[in-house]
Design an enzyme around this catalytic site. Structure first.
Site, PDB file in Angstrom:
ATOM      1  N   ARG A 107      -6.980  20.711  54.825  1.00  0.00           N
ATOM      2  CA  ARG A 107      -6.010  20.208  55.795  1.00  0.00           C
ATOM      3  C   ARG A 107      -4.726  19.790  55.075  1.00  0.00           C
ATOM      4  O   ARG A 107      -4.750  18.865  54.259  1.00  0.00           O
ATOM      5  CB  ARG A 107      -6.570  18.983  56.548  1.00  0.00           C
ATOM      6  CG  ARG A 107      -7.840  19.274  57.338  1.00  0.00           C
ATOM      7  CD  ARG A 107      -7.542  19.986  58.632  1.00  0.00           C
ATOM      8  NE  ARG A 107      -8.742  20.522  59.251  1.00  0.00           N
ATOM      9  CZ  ARG A 107      -9.407  19.940  60.241  1.00  0.00           C
ATOM     10  NH1 ARG A 107      -9.006  18.776  60.714  1.00  0.00           N
ATOM     11  NH2 ARG A 107     -10.472  20.529  60.754  1.00  0.00           N
TER      12      ARG A 107
ATOM     13  N   GLU B   2      -2.407  17.895  55.739  1.00  0.00           N
ATOM     14  CA  GLU B   2      -1.844  16.740  56.458  1.00  0.00           C
ATOM     15  C   GLU B   2      -1.369  15.736  55.419  1.00  0.00           C
ATOM     16  O   GLU B   2      -2.148  15.360  54.554  1.00  0.00           O
ATOM     17  CB  GLU B   2      -2.925  16.070  57.319  1.00  0.00           C
ATOM     18  CG  GLU B   2      -3.428  16.924  58.450  1.00  0.00           C
ATOM     19  CD  GLU B   2      -4.786  16.429  58.981  1.00  0.00           C
ATOM     20  OE1 GLU B   2      -5.341  15.457  58.434  1.00  0.00           O
ATOM     21  OE2 GLU B   2      -5.265  17.044  59.942  1.00  0.00           O
TER      22      GLU B   2
ATOM     23  N   ARG C 130      -9.150   7.421  55.590  1.00  0.00           N
ATOM     24  CA  ARG C 130     -10.170   8.373  56.051  1.00  0.00           C
ATOM     25  C   ARG C 130      -9.701   9.829  56.072  1.00  0.00           C
ATOM     26  O   ARG C 130     -10.398  10.681  56.599  1.00  0.00           O
ATOM     27  CB  ARG C 130     -10.659   7.965  57.445  1.00  0.00           C
ATOM     28  CG  ARG C 130      -9.609   8.115  58.521  1.00  0.00           C
ATOM     29  CD  ARG C 130     -10.195   7.757  59.859  1.00  0.00           C
ATOM     30  NE  ARG C 130      -9.468   8.406  60.929  1.00  0.00           N
ATOM     31  CZ  ARG C 130      -9.498   8.039  62.194  1.00  0.00           C
ATOM     32  NH1 ARG C 130     -10.239   6.998  62.556  1.00  0.00           N
ATOM     33  NH2 ARG C 130      -8.833   8.693  63.107  1.00  0.00           N
ATOM     34  N   HIS C 131      -8.526  10.110  55.524  1.00  0.00           N
ATOM     35  CA  HIS C 131      -8.027  11.486  55.504  1.00  0.00           C
ATOM     36  C   HIS C 131      -7.990  12.045  54.088  1.00  0.00           C
ATOM     37  O   HIS C 131      -7.479  11.411  53.174  1.00  0.00           O
ATOM     38  CB  HIS C 131      -6.623  11.580  56.115  1.00  0.00           C
ATOM     39  CG  HIS C 131      -6.619  11.469  57.602  1.00  0.00           C
ATOM     40  ND1 HIS C 131      -6.518  10.276  58.247  1.00  0.00           N
ATOM     41  CD2 HIS C 131      -6.735  12.420  58.573  1.00  0.00           C
ATOM     42  CE1 HIS C 131      -6.559  10.473  59.566  1.00  0.00           C
ATOM     43  NE2 HIS C 131      -6.701  11.770  59.792  1.00  0.00           N
TER      44      HIS C 131
ATOM     45  N   GLU D 209     -13.898   8.294  64.074  1.00  0.00           N
ATOM     46  CA  GLU D 209     -14.381   9.621  64.437  1.00  0.00           C
ATOM     47  C   GLU D 209     -15.119  10.290  63.275  1.00  0.00           C
ATOM     48  O   GLU D 209     -14.598  10.388  62.178  1.00  0.00           O
ATOM     49  CB  GLU D 209     -13.170  10.469  64.838  1.00  0.00           C
ATOM     50  CG  GLU D 209     -13.524  11.887  65.204  1.00  0.00           C
ATOM     51  CD  GLU D 209     -12.295  12.806  65.184  1.00  0.00           C
ATOM     52  OE1 GLU D 209     -11.223  12.377  65.618  1.00  0.00           O
ATOM     53  OE2 GLU D 209     -12.456  13.953  64.726  1.00  0.00           O
TER      54      GLU D 209
ATOM     55  N   SER E 270     -15.975  16.174  66.017  1.00  0.00           N
ATOM     56  CA  SER E 270     -15.285  16.695  67.188  1.00  0.00           C
ATOM     57  C   SER E 270     -16.042  17.922  67.645  1.00  0.00           C
ATOM     58  O   SER E 270     -16.535  18.685  66.817  1.00  0.00           O
ATOM     59  CB  SER E 270     -13.893  17.186  66.800  1.00  0.00           C
ATOM     60  OG  SER E 270     -12.942  16.246  67.103  1.00  0.00           O
TER      61      SER E 270
ATOM     62  N   ARG F  85     -16.860  11.476  55.859  1.00  0.00           N
ATOM     63  CA  ARG F  85     -16.713  10.364  56.815  1.00  0.00           C
ATOM     64  C   ARG F  85     -18.056   9.816  57.271  1.00  0.00           C
ATOM     65  O   ARG F  85     -18.171   8.606  57.500  1.00  0.00           O
ATOM     66  CB  ARG F  85     -15.921  10.836  58.030  1.00  0.00           C
ATOM     67  CG  ARG F  85     -14.454  10.968  57.730  1.00  0.00           C
ATOM     68  CD  ARG F  85     -13.682  10.884  59.014  1.00  0.00           C
ATOM     69  NE  ARG F  85     -12.305  11.293  58.796  1.00  0.00           N
ATOM     70  CZ  ARG F  85     -11.462  11.542  59.764  1.00  0.00           C
ATOM     71  NH1 ARG F  85     -11.849  11.438  61.029  1.00  0.00           N
ATOM     72  NH2 ARG F  85     -10.230  11.887  59.508  1.00  0.00           N
TER      73      ARG F  85
HETATM   74  P1  AMO Z   1     -11.680  18.248  63.610  1.00  0.00           P
HETATM   75  O1  AMO Z   1     -10.329  18.679  63.195  1.00  0.00           O
HETATM   76  O2  AMO Z   1     -11.783  17.059  64.490  1.00  0.00           O
HETATM   77  O3  AMO Z   1     -12.412  19.427  64.400  1.00  0.00           O
HETATM   78  O4  AMO Z   1     -12.569  18.026  62.322  1.00  0.00           O
HETATM   79  C1  AMO Z   1     -13.934  17.769  62.421  1.00  0.00           C
HETATM   80  C2  AMO Z   1     -14.338  16.540  61.642  1.00  0.00           C
HETATM   81  O5  AMO Z   1     -13.936  16.655  60.305  1.00  0.00           O
HETATM   82  C3  AMO Z   1     -13.584  15.376  59.786  1.00  0.00           C
HETATM   83  N1  AMO Z   1     -12.192  15.395  59.353  1.00  0.00           N
HETATM   84  C4  AMO Z   1     -11.741  14.921  58.184  1.00  0.00           C
HETATM   85  N2  AMO Z   1     -12.358  14.317  57.159  1.00  0.00           N
HETATM   86  C5  AMO Z   1     -11.622  13.959  56.093  1.00  0.00           C
HETATM   87  N3  AMO Z   1     -10.284  14.183  55.997  1.00  0.00           N
HETATM   88  C6  AMO Z   1      -9.613  14.799  56.990  1.00  0.00           C
HETATM   89  N4  AMO Z   1      -8.299  15.025  56.863  1.00  0.00           N
HETATM   90  C7  AMO Z   1     -10.341  15.181  58.156  1.00  0.00           C
HETATM   91  N5  AMO Z   1      -9.992  15.800  59.316  1.00  0.00           N
HETATM   92  C8  AMO Z   1     -11.127  15.922  60.013  1.00  0.00           C
HETATM   93  C9  AMO Z   1     -13.795  14.387  60.886  1.00  0.00           C
HETATM   94  C10 AMO Z   1     -13.702  15.244  62.107  1.00  0.00           C
HETATM   95  O6  AMO Z   1     -14.420  14.692  63.177  1.00  0.00           O
HETATM   96  N6  AMO Z   1     -12.997  22.995  64.746  1.00  0.00           N
HETATM   97  C11 AMO Z   1     -13.167  21.597  65.091  1.00  0.00           C
HETATM   98  C12 AMO Z   1     -14.628  21.225  65.205  1.00  0.00           C
HETATM   99  C13 AMO Z   1     -15.312  21.881  66.361  1.00  0.00           C
HETATM  100  O7  AMO Z   1     -14.803  21.759  67.473  1.00  0.00           O
HETATM  101  O8  AMO Z   1     -16.368  22.474  66.134  1.00  0.00           O
HETATM  102  C14 AMO Z   1     -12.494  20.726  64.036  1.00  0.00           C
HETATM  103  O9  AMO Z   1     -12.174  21.155  62.949  1.00  0.00           O
HETATM  104  O10 AMO Z   1     -15.104  13.860  60.728  1.00  0.00           O
HETATM  105  P1  ATP Z   2      -9.115  15.155  63.714  1.00  0.00           P
HETATM  106  O1  ATP Z   2     -10.288  15.331  62.883  1.00  0.00           O
HETATM  107  O2  ATP Z   2      -9.249  15.583  65.142  1.00  0.00           O
HETATM  108  O3  ATP Z   2      -7.835  15.552  63.051  1.00  0.00           O
HETATM  109  P2  ATP Z   2      -8.821  12.685  62.723  1.00  0.00           P
HETATM  110  O4  ATP Z   2      -9.763  11.570  62.800  1.00  0.00           O
HETATM  111  O5  ATP Z   2      -8.616  13.403  61.446  1.00  0.00           O
HETATM  112  O6  ATP Z   2      -9.129  13.656  63.858  1.00  0.00           O
HETATM  113  P3  ATP Z   2      -6.320  12.905  63.842  1.00  0.00           P
HETATM  114  O7  ATP Z   2      -6.707  13.657  65.058  1.00  0.00           O
HETATM  115  O8  ATP Z   2      -5.512  13.560  62.785  1.00  0.00           O
HETATM  116  O9  ATP Z   2      -7.505  12.144  63.154  1.00  0.00           O
HETATM  117  O10 ATP Z   2      -5.713  11.640  64.348  1.00  0.00           O
HETATM  118  C1  ATP Z   2      -6.542  10.712  64.975  1.00  0.00           C
HETATM  119  C2  ATP Z   2      -5.816   9.446  64.923  1.00  0.00           C
HETATM  120  O11 ATP Z   2      -5.580   9.095  63.572  1.00  0.00           O
HETATM  121  C3  ATP Z   2      -4.505   9.662  65.609  1.00  0.00           C
HETATM  122  O12 ATP Z   2      -4.455   8.848  66.718  1.00  0.00           O
HETATM  123  C4  ATP Z   2      -3.482   9.308  64.587  1.00  0.00           C
HETATM  124  O13 ATP Z   2      -2.614   8.323  65.101  1.00  0.00           O
HETATM  125  C5  ATP Z   2      -4.253   8.690  63.441  1.00  0.00           C
HETATM  126  N1  ATP Z   2      -3.693   9.181  62.201  1.00  0.00           N
HETATM  127  C6  ATP Z   2      -3.660  10.431  61.727  1.00  0.00           C
HETATM  128  N2  ATP Z   2      -2.987  10.489  60.587  1.00  0.00           N
HETATM  129  C7  ATP Z   2      -2.584   9.244  60.326  1.00  0.00           C
HETATM  130  C8  ATP Z   2      -1.824   8.630  59.299  1.00  0.00           C
HETATM  131  N3  ATP Z   2      -1.330   9.311  58.272  1.00  0.00           N
HETATM  132  N4  ATP Z   2      -1.628   7.298  59.361  1.00  0.00           N
HETATM  133  C9  ATP Z   2      -2.123   6.583  60.374  1.00  0.00           C
HETATM  134  N5  ATP Z   2      -2.835   7.089  61.372  1.00  0.00           N
HETATM  135  C10 ATP Z   2      -3.049   8.390  61.367  1.00  0.00           C
END
Ligand code: AMO
Ligand code: ATP
Length: 475
Positions: free
Chosen positions: A239, A241, A247-248, A396, A399, A449
């Site tokens: 990703r 991002e 948590r990212h 989360e 998803s 996570r």
């Molecule tokens: P999503 O983008 O929500 O869904 O990702 C699924 C799960 O992956 C984890 N996750 C992350 N963990 C660490 N760092 C990150 N930047 C990050 N982004 C996501 C979370 C999240 O719930 N294709 C869909 C899934 C599906 O619908 O089958 C998807 O990628 O735990």
């Molecule tokens: P997904 O897996 O669907 O991407 P996620 O838990 O990785 O979910 P995002 O969907 O990217 O998170 O965003 C979920 C929430 O996390 C959003 O409401 C967003 O505001 C918050 N978020 C994402 N990136 C950041 C960041 N860099 N700083 C603070 N909050 C963030």
């Protein structure tokens, strides 16, 4: 005198001669005739006593052994003893080793960038370097991650990654028992599956551009269209991002699954609930010792609450209502166009723990506007979708959704989200649905996570062996 692992040592070995291959955790010289070495193997420790009394150990040997740098590997033969309680306690059910022979196997540097013992407490909240207190230096998470090989050696980290490994194995076991097959799909891909901005481009793919897979989403579904019926994958997810949060990551391990259903996508939602309950309850039952070890640093590790061994199931709208009742301003979310913020998710987690006594719940029926283009719209409410997120302690972990399984409907949904279905990289995916595809649903879990939130760790990097984030490409 066979070599025995410290983790296998127990009271039945008392009065036997054994050999261990361990690191020296620390050494303490009591007198010219008496010294104590703490020996460590994979987080387990035992005290070795060197007493220059009989024929085996001399004063020179004590001098030599206690000069071996901390962290060096030694091969030690000795007699297992239940120690005199007056002497310092050893960690293995009050056993100690009376040293007869000691050999150096591999020598550590005298000046390591940090000591394992300095990592035997939680990292401080701030990343300010150079702090210390009466116990010694306070090593930041950054320094620990910079020196991950040393950091890994603590009993807490050994336990965290035992649990992480177990999550992968339990996920695999459950899927295979349910008749699913494991796949490894391509990670060099031609398109962004989860949204354009968050994809890493590989610019030197033999004169073309490729991308690093943001998820196995397209391939999971194409395998379903290829009559696989139930598939899963454990693999890297990339990703792009620029999210510097607790948590990212820019690379994490995805536990993905996809399957056909017979009547309603809730069959798959229930499957996912049971899968995660199986993982959590098996961890709690079979990894209690590791959880207790993690709890030394992270007090919440042992208190993950899963009421009646099932997930609490709510709709997204229920979540908004609970927040509203607690006085949270949800005006942005009320239009069903904006997702919950991280702060709101956390707050909802607190509310749910208080009100429903659980740390594990699902929100179903998310607004269509906040979900990816492959998501199936709700049959009666066009603002909603057949999609769900799973949460642990208000954050989360998964998803998922029912997917669109009709090519025309998919093209329309892509266009509505600003994605061109005729672009190279999307065509094969869309075409997969032109020769019929059963209704299906699935989900993706983030391994890092799950471990983070199950154990109540502060940071996802603590649950990642070699984390990658916008600031970190090493070690
Ligand atoms: P999503 O983008 O929500 O869904 O990702 C699924 C799960 O992956 C984890 N996750 C992350 N963990 C660490 N760092 C990150 N930047 C990050 N982004 C996501 C979370 C999240 O719930 N294709 C869909 C899934 C599906 O619908 O089958 C998807 O990628 O735990
Ligand atoms: P997904 O897996 O669907 O991407 P996620 O838990 O990785 O979910 P995002 O969907 O990217 O998170 O965003 C979920 C929430 O996390 C959003 O409401 C967003 O505001 C918050 N978020 C994402 N990136 C950041 C960041 N860099 N700083 C603070 N909050 C963030």
């Amino acid at each position: 005198t066979g070599v025995i692992h410290l983790k296998k040592l127990n009271e039945t070995h008392a009065d036997q001669e054994i050999t261990v291959i361990t690191r020296i955790h620390n050494s303490r010289v009591q007198s010219a005739k008496l010294a104590f070495l703490m020996l460590r193997q994979q987080g387990e420790t035992i005290q070795a006593v060197m007493a220059a009394a009989g024929d085996d150990v001399s004063k020179q040997m004590i001098k030599w052994a206690t000069a071996i740098p901390v962290n060096s590997f030694v091969r030690v033969t000795g007699l297992v003893k239940k120690p005199d309680p007056a002497i310092a306690s050893a960690s293995i059910s009050n056993l100690e080793l009376n040293v007869k022979k000691i050999y150096e196997i591999s020598r550590a540097m005298e000046m390591l960038p940090m000591q394992v013992k300095d990592c035997e407490r939680p990292p401080p909240e701030s990343n300010e370097e150079g702090q210390s207190d009466a116990t010694g230096p306070i090593v930041t998470l950054k320094t620990r991650l910079d020196n991950r090989v040393i950091d890994f050696q603590t009993d807490v980290n050994q336990a965290i990654f035992t649990i992480s490994s177990a999550v992968e194995v339990l996920f695999t076991d459950y899927m295979v028992k349910a008749g699913s097959r494991k796949f490894n799909t391509a990670k060099f891909v031609g398109a962004a599956t989860e949204g354009g901005a968050g994809v890493f481009e590989v610019t030197n793919y033999f004169g073309k551009s490729a991308y690093l897979a943001q998820s196995p989403q397209f391939y999971k579904q194409m395998l379903i269209a290829g009559d696989c019926e139930s598939v899963f994958e454990i693999g890297p997810v990339f990703r792009a991002e620029n999210s510097n949060t607790h948590r990212h990551l820019t690379e994490f391990t995805g536990l993905d699954f996809e399957m056909v259903f017979t009547n309603h996508y809730h069959e798959v939602l229930t499957f996912a609930e049971n899968l995660i309950v199986f993982i959590i309850t098996t961890l709690q039952k079979s990894y209690a010792a590791e959880i207790a070890t993690v709890q030394k640093f992270y007090p919440r590790a042992g208190d993950f609450r899963i009421k009646d061994n099932k997930a609490l199931r709510l709709n997204y709208a229920d979540g908004i209502r609970l927040l509203k009742e607690a006085g949270v301003d949800t005006s942005e979310q009320d239009r069903f166009e904006t997702d919950l913020s991280t702060a709101m998710e956390k707050q909802l987690g607190k509310i749910i723990r208080e009100k429903y006594d659980t740390d594990f719940y699902v929100l179903d029926e998310f607004p269509m506007a906040v979900r990816p283009f492959y998501t199936k719209r709700h049959p009666t409410d066009p603002n909603l979708s057949n999609s769900y997120d799973f949460f642990m302690r208000g954050e989360e972990i998964m998803s998922g959704a029912q997917r669109i399984n009709d090519a025309g409907e998919l093209e329309q949904s892509m266009r509505a989200k600003g994605v061109d279905p005729t672009a190279e990289g999307f065509q094969d995916y869309v075409n997969a649905f032109r020769q019929g595809c059963r209704p299906h649903a699935g989900g993706g879990l983030g391994l890092n996570r799950i471990v983070q939130f199950f154990l109540g760790l502060d940071n996802v990097r603590q649950a990642t062996p070699f984390p990658r984030d916008p600031q970190r490409l090493r070690p």
